[in-house]
Design a protein around this motif. Structure first.
Motif, PDB file in Angstrom:
ATOM      1  N   UNK A   1       0.859  -1.191   0.000  1.00  0.00           N
ATOM      2  CA  UNK A   1       0.000   0.000   0.000  1.00  0.00           C
ATOM      3  C   UNK A   1       0.891   1.237   0.000  1.00  0.00           C
TER       4      UNK A   1
ATOM      5  N   UNK B   1       2.202   1.806  -3.405  1.00  0.00           N
ATOM      6  CA  UNK B   1       1.125   2.381  -4.213  1.00  0.00           C
ATOM      7  C   UNK B   1       0.932   3.857  -3.856  1.00  0.00           C
TER       8      UNK B   1
ATOM      9  N   UNK C   1       3.586   6.250  -5.321  1.00  0.00           N
ATOM     10  CA  UNK C   1       3.480   6.403  -6.777  1.00  0.00           C
ATOM     11  C   UNK C   1       2.178   7.095  -7.171  1.00  0.00           C
ATOM     12  N   UNK C   2       1.416   7.548  -6.179  1.00  0.00           N
ATOM     13  CA  UNK C   2       0.179   8.267  -6.491  1.00  0.00           C
ATOM     14  C   UNK C   2      -0.949   7.360  -6.952  1.00  0.00           C
ATOM     15  N   UNK C   3      -0.716   6.038  -6.958  1.00  0.00           N
ATOM     16  CA  UNK C   3      -1.754   5.128  -7.444  1.00  0.00           C
ATOM     17  C   UNK C   3      -2.937   5.077  -6.480  1.00  0.00           C
ATOM     18  N   UNK C   4      -2.645   5.137  -5.190  1.00  0.00           N
ATOM     19  CA  UNK C   4      -3.716   5.039  -4.191  1.00  0.00           C
ATOM     20  C   UNK C   4      -4.685   6.208  -4.334  1.00  0.00           C
ATOM     21  N   UNK C   5      -4.127   7.411  -4.472  1.00  0.00           N
ATOM     22  CA  UNK C   5      -4.994   8.579  -4.614  1.00  0.00           C
ATOM     23  C   UNK C   5      -5.784   8.495  -5.913  1.00  0.00           C
ATOM     24  N   UNK C   6      -5.117   8.036  -6.972  1.00  0.00           N
ATOM     25  CA  UNK C   6      -5.778   7.925  -8.272  1.00  0.00           C
ATOM     26  C   UNK C   6      -6.967   6.966  -8.199  1.00  0.00           C
ATOM     27  N   UNK C   7      -6.751   5.802  -7.586  1.00  0.00           N
ATOM     28  CA  UNK C   7      -7.824   4.808  -7.490  1.00  0.00           C
ATOM     29  C   UNK C   7      -8.975   5.348  -6.647  1.00  0.00           C
TER      30      UNK C   7
ATOM     31  N   UNK D   1      -9.802   8.444  -6.352  1.00  0.00           N
ATOM     32  CA  UNK D   1     -10.479   9.472  -7.151  1.00  0.00           C
ATOM     33  C   UNK D   1     -11.408   8.854  -8.191  1.00  0.00           C
TER      34      UNK D   1
ATOM     35  N   UNK E   1       0.840  12.294  -1.565  1.00  0.00           N
ATOM     36  CA  UNK E   1      -0.023  13.091  -2.446  1.00  0.00           C
ATOM     37  C   UNK E   1      -1.471  13.235  -1.958  1.00  0.00           C
TER      38      UNK E   1
ATOM     39  N   UNK F   1      -2.392  13.918 -11.812  1.00  0.00           N
ATOM     40  CA  UNK F   1      -1.513  13.266 -10.830  1.00  0.00           C
ATOM     41  C   UNK F   1      -0.273  12.652 -11.483  1.00  0.00           C
TER      42      UNK F   1
ATOM     43  N   UNK G   1       3.503  13.314 -10.159  1.00  0.00           N
ATOM     44  CA  UNK G   1       4.351  12.250  -9.592  1.00  0.00           C
ATOM     45  C   UNK G   1       5.665  12.198 -10.371  1.00  0.00           C
TER      46      UNK G   1
ATOM     47  N   UNK H   1      -3.044  -5.716  -4.537  1.00  0.00           N
ATOM     48  CA  UNK H   1      -1.932  -5.544  -3.589  1.00  0.00           C
ATOM     49  C   UNK H   1      -1.796  -6.764  -2.681  1.00  0.00           C
TER      50      UNK H   1
END
Lengths: 440, 440
Positions: A192, A195, A198-204, A206, A366, B129, B133, B174
Motif C-alpha cells: 500500500x 502504491x 506512486x500516487x496510485x492510491x490517490x488515483x484509485x 479518485x 499526495x 496526478x 508524480x 496488492x
C-alpha cells in the motif's frame, strides 16, 4: 476365487458429467462405474471401484488391494502430475496397473479452448507476445478480470518495450517487489505504501469514489488503518499520549441536501505525538489513537484527541530506500484519518490536514486537498463548559458531507463511459458497475 | 565556574559543507564549531561541541552533560523525526535545551528542488496526478532510473484510468502481490514465475539478448536456476535419479563464424523423472540434475543426464491460483536448461525442448522456439563405445552458437533506437547502453 480388478479415480472425478462437460463429457462417474461393473460381470470378473479427492486415501486403498485384487486401473487425476506417494504405493504393492486418463494430454494442453481457437504459443517475439498472452488469458470466464489483465499485460509489455528493459533491471525490479512483499506483516502493508508514493492510491480513490460538490472529498487510506479500534461513545478520549497536545474534535455529518445524518459509523485514527501509530510499537498493550464512533441524532460526533503532527512514513524498508534514491523526503503533513460508512451512502475515506504544515504541499503520498485543510481553532468558554475541556485548548471542527450511493454510482459510471469514449478503447459495456469490452 | 554550553550535532552533520551545498551551504561543521567557541569565549562562556552519527552516542553525551553543562543546543538531524530516545534523554537530564536546524522544515519539504521547480502537490486529480508524480520523481540523479520510473508511473496510472480500477480490485491486487512476495524463499522465486506466466520474462530476454542468426536463440530463465551446481568435468553423470531414463547429451559450441569455443562456462539444470527440481525437495542432501561444465578445446561438452519430462510449474501458490482462475494449465514441455558465459560473448540463457511434447505449443511460460526443439536420438555403437553408455540409449545432441558481445550490443542498441523512433517518445540518447530522454 474369480479375478478382481480395482478402478481408482482421483480428485475431482466425482464431478464427472457436471464439470466442464465440453471437455469431459456429460457421463457421470456412477454411469462409468456401473458400465464397467456390468462389463466385468459379463466376463466373470469382479470389479471394485473407488474414488477419492484425498491423496492419502488413494494410497490407503492401493495398500488394501494387496492379496485381493489382481489388477488396478487408475486415473489419479491431478495427482498424476504431483504425487510421488501414489506412484510409490503402486510400486510397493506390486500389483500390475494401468494408468488411464479421460482426456488426452494434448487436449488438456489446449487449455480447454475449442481447437480452432487454440493459439500456437511458439516462437513468440517482442512484437507478437502481447497478443498471444492475451489470447490465452482470454479464456478467463470473468469478463472483468479478463479485461483488467488484458490492459495490465498490454501496459506491462509496453513498459518493457518502451524502456528496452534489461535483464538486470528486470531482476532488480522483481527482487525489489519480493522485498516489498516480505516487509509486509500483520500490522504493516508495504505494498500500500508503494502504491501511495506512486500516487496510485490517490488515483484509485479518485476514480472509485467521485465526490460531487458539496460532498467531502476523499483521500488516501494509508497503510495504518487497523480493525482493532474500539467502539467509543461521543466525547471519548481517544489518545492517551501524555506528551500530545490535547485537542477537541467537533464535527457534523450531513447529506448533500444538508440533512443531518445520524448513526453513521466513523472510523478515526491518528498518530501519537512522536508521529507513530499504535501498531508501529512492538509489544504495545492495545489500540490507541483510534476509535469507532457513531454520529448522534443531530449528525454530530465529537471526541478528545491530540493535535496531529507531521511524521515520516515508514522508511526503513524498500519503499524508504526507493524514496532516498529518488531524493524525495518521506514526510506527511499533520492529519487525522476518518472513514465513514452508512447504508445508502458512498463510502468516504478521508483526512483533515492542518493548514501551514511544512509538508502541506509536498505530502509524500499526495493526499492533501485544499478542501480538507483546516485551521486549528481554540475552544471557547461556552465550548469548554459544554464539552468538559479547558478553555483556550485546541479545537478541530469540520462539517462532513456524504454523497448518496445512487448519485455516486451514477457519477462513477458516467465518468467511466466518458473515459472509455475518450480513450477510444472500442465498444464497451458496464458489468457490475465497471467497464468491460462489449463483444458480440 | 563559568557557564558551559554543549552543542550536539546529529547524523550527517559531519558532512556539512560537502553534502548538497546548494541546500546546506559550504561552511563545514569545524567552521561552525570554531566560530561558536570563539563567540562563547568572547562572552566568557565555555562551549563544548559534539557530533555523532550514532543515536546511542548522542544519548550518552546528553547524560554526561549532567552537572557540567547549563544549556544544550541540539541539532539531532534525521533523529529529530524518529528518536524517542534522544527526546527522553533531554527530558531525563532536565538541562534546558534549544533545538535548532540548519534548513527550515519548509526547505526540506521542497525535496531539495530549487524553489521555482517545486511542484505544488495539492488537489491532485485523475488528470494531473501522473505529471506531478513524475515531476517529483524527476529529481532522481540517475537518468535511467528516472526514465524507467517515468514510464512505469505513466503505464500504471493509464492502466488504472483505462480499467477504472476499483478500490476493491486495487486491494485484491496488492494482497495478491503481497502473497507472491511472501511465497518466495531461498529456493523459490514466485515473482519470476509471475513474470513468466505473463510473458514478461521472455519479452525481456528478447529485448536484452537479441540473437542474430546463426546464433542460438535464448529463452526464459525460469525460477529454478540455483548457484549450488557443482563443477563437473566432461562426461559426468549429472542426474542420480534411478527412475530417470538415461540420456547422453552431446553438444558443440562455436561462434557465429563457426570457430569452436573452448573454456565456455556452461550451467545446466533439469528436473528429475517426477518433474521436480532438486530445490523443490525439502530436506534434500544436495544439488542434483545440475552441473557447471566447461567446453573443451574442440568446443565440445558432454554429460550423462536423464530424458527430460514435462512438468507443472509450482502451482500451490498465488501464481497457480491465478492460472486456475484464467483456465490455463500449468505445464511446461520437457526441456533441459543451459546458460553460457564467456568473456567477449553475449550471455546466453536458453533451453532445449523435446519435439512432440504434449505441451510443445502451450508452454505455460511461453518459452518454446522452433529452433530449440530437438528430436530425441539414439546412441550408435560407435558413440556407445566412445562415451561409455549403452548402445541404443537416448541421445540429445545440439550445436550451440554464441554471438559476440560487440555484435549483440550493437544490435540491441540499433533495436532500441529503432523502437524509440517508432514509438515517437521524443528525443532520446543512449546512456550506458540503454535509452534515456535527451534533455538539453
Amino acid at each position: 476365487m474369480s479375478q478382481a480388478i480395482l478402478i481408482i479415480n482421483g480428485p475431482n472425478l466425482n464431478l464427472l458429467g457436471t464439470r466442464e462437460p465440453q471437455i469431459y463429457g456429460s457421463t457421470t462417474l456412477a454411469d462409468v462405474e456401473t458400465a464397467a461393473k456390468q462389463q466385468a460381470a459379463d466376463l466373470g470378473v469382479t470389479m471394485h471401484t473407488f474414488q477419492s479427492n484425498h491423496e492419502g486415501a488413494i494410497i490407503d486403498r492401493i495398500h488394501e488391494a494387496r492379496g485381493n485384487c489382481q489388477y488396478i486401473i487408475i486415473n489419479a487425476g491431478a495427482y498424476t502430475h504431483t504425487s510421488v506417494g501414489v506412484r510409490d504405493a503402486l510400486s510397493g504393492v506390486a500389483i500390475p496397473f494401468v494408468e488411464v486418463h479421460i482426456t488426452s494430454a494434448q487436449t488438456t494442453a489446449s487449455n480447454g479452448l475449442p481447437k480452432a481457437e487454440v493459439p500456437i504459443l511458439k516462437d513468440l517475439t517482442i512484437d507478437n507476445i502481447t497478443d498471444n498472452v492475451n489470447l490465452i488469458n482470454g479464456q478467463c470466464p470473468d469478463p472483468r478480470l479478463k479485461y483488467v489483465l488484458e490492459r495490465l499485460t498490454q501496459h506491462l509489455h509496453d513498459f518493457a518495450r518502451e524502456t528496452r528493459l534489461s535483464h538486470e533491471e528486470w531482476m532488480t525490479g522483481l527482487q525489489f517487489l519480493t522485498k516489498v512483499g516480505q516487509t509486509c506483516t500483520e500490522v504493516r502493508q508495504e505494498f500500500i505504501l508503494l502504491s501511495d508514493i506512486f500516487g496510485l492510491s490517490l488515483l484509485v480513490d479518485s476514480i472509485d469514489h467521485p465526490k460531487p460538490p458539496p460532498s467531502t472529498e476523499g483521500t488516501v487510506l494509508g497503510p495504518f488503518h487497523s480493525h482493532e479500534a474500539q467502539p467509543a461513545p461521543n466525547g471519548s478520549l481517544i489518545s492517551h499520549d501524555p506528551a500530545g497536545e490535547p485537542c477537541l474534535v467537533l464535527c457534523t455529518l450531513s447529506n448533500t441536501a444538508g440533512t443531518p445524518l445520524a448513526g453513521v459509523k466513523i472510523d478515526i485514527w491518528e498518530t501519537d505525538s512522536h508521529g507513530f501509530y499504535d501498531v508501529q510499537y512492538p509489544g504495545r498493550d492495545g489500540p490507541d489513537q483510534r476509535a469507532v464512533m457513531q454520529s448522534d441524532e443531530q449528525g454530530v460526533f465529537w471526541f478528545k484527541a491530540i493535535v496531529p503532527v507531521p511524521y515520516p512514513i515508514p522508511h526503513d524498508g524498500p519503499v524508504g530506500q526507493l524514496l532516498m534514491k529518488l531524493r524525495r523526503h518521506w514526510f506527511r503533513p499533520a492529519h487525522v484519518h476518518f472513514m465513514f460508512e452508512k447504508e445508502g451512502y458512498d463510502h468516504l475515506i478521508t483526512a483533515l490536514y492542518l493548514r501551514n504544515d511544512p509538508y502541506e504541499t509536498s505530502d509524500a503520498v499526495f493526499g492533501v486537498k485544499e478542501s480538507l485543510l483546516i485551521d486549528l481553532g481554540t475552544v471557547s468558554a461556552e465550548q469548554a463548559q459544554r464539552y468538559g475541556v479547558p478553555e483556550g485548548s485546541k479545537l478541530i471542527s469540520y462539517d462532513f458531507v456524504l454523497v448518496g450511493k445512487a448519485e455516486s454510482d451514477g457519477l462513477r459510471e458516467a465518468n467511466a463511459r466518458a473515459a472509455m469514449e475518450k480513450l477510444g478503447l472500442g465498444k464497451m459495456r458496464m458489468w457490475r458497475g465497471l467497464p468491460v469490452p462489449d463483444v458480440d
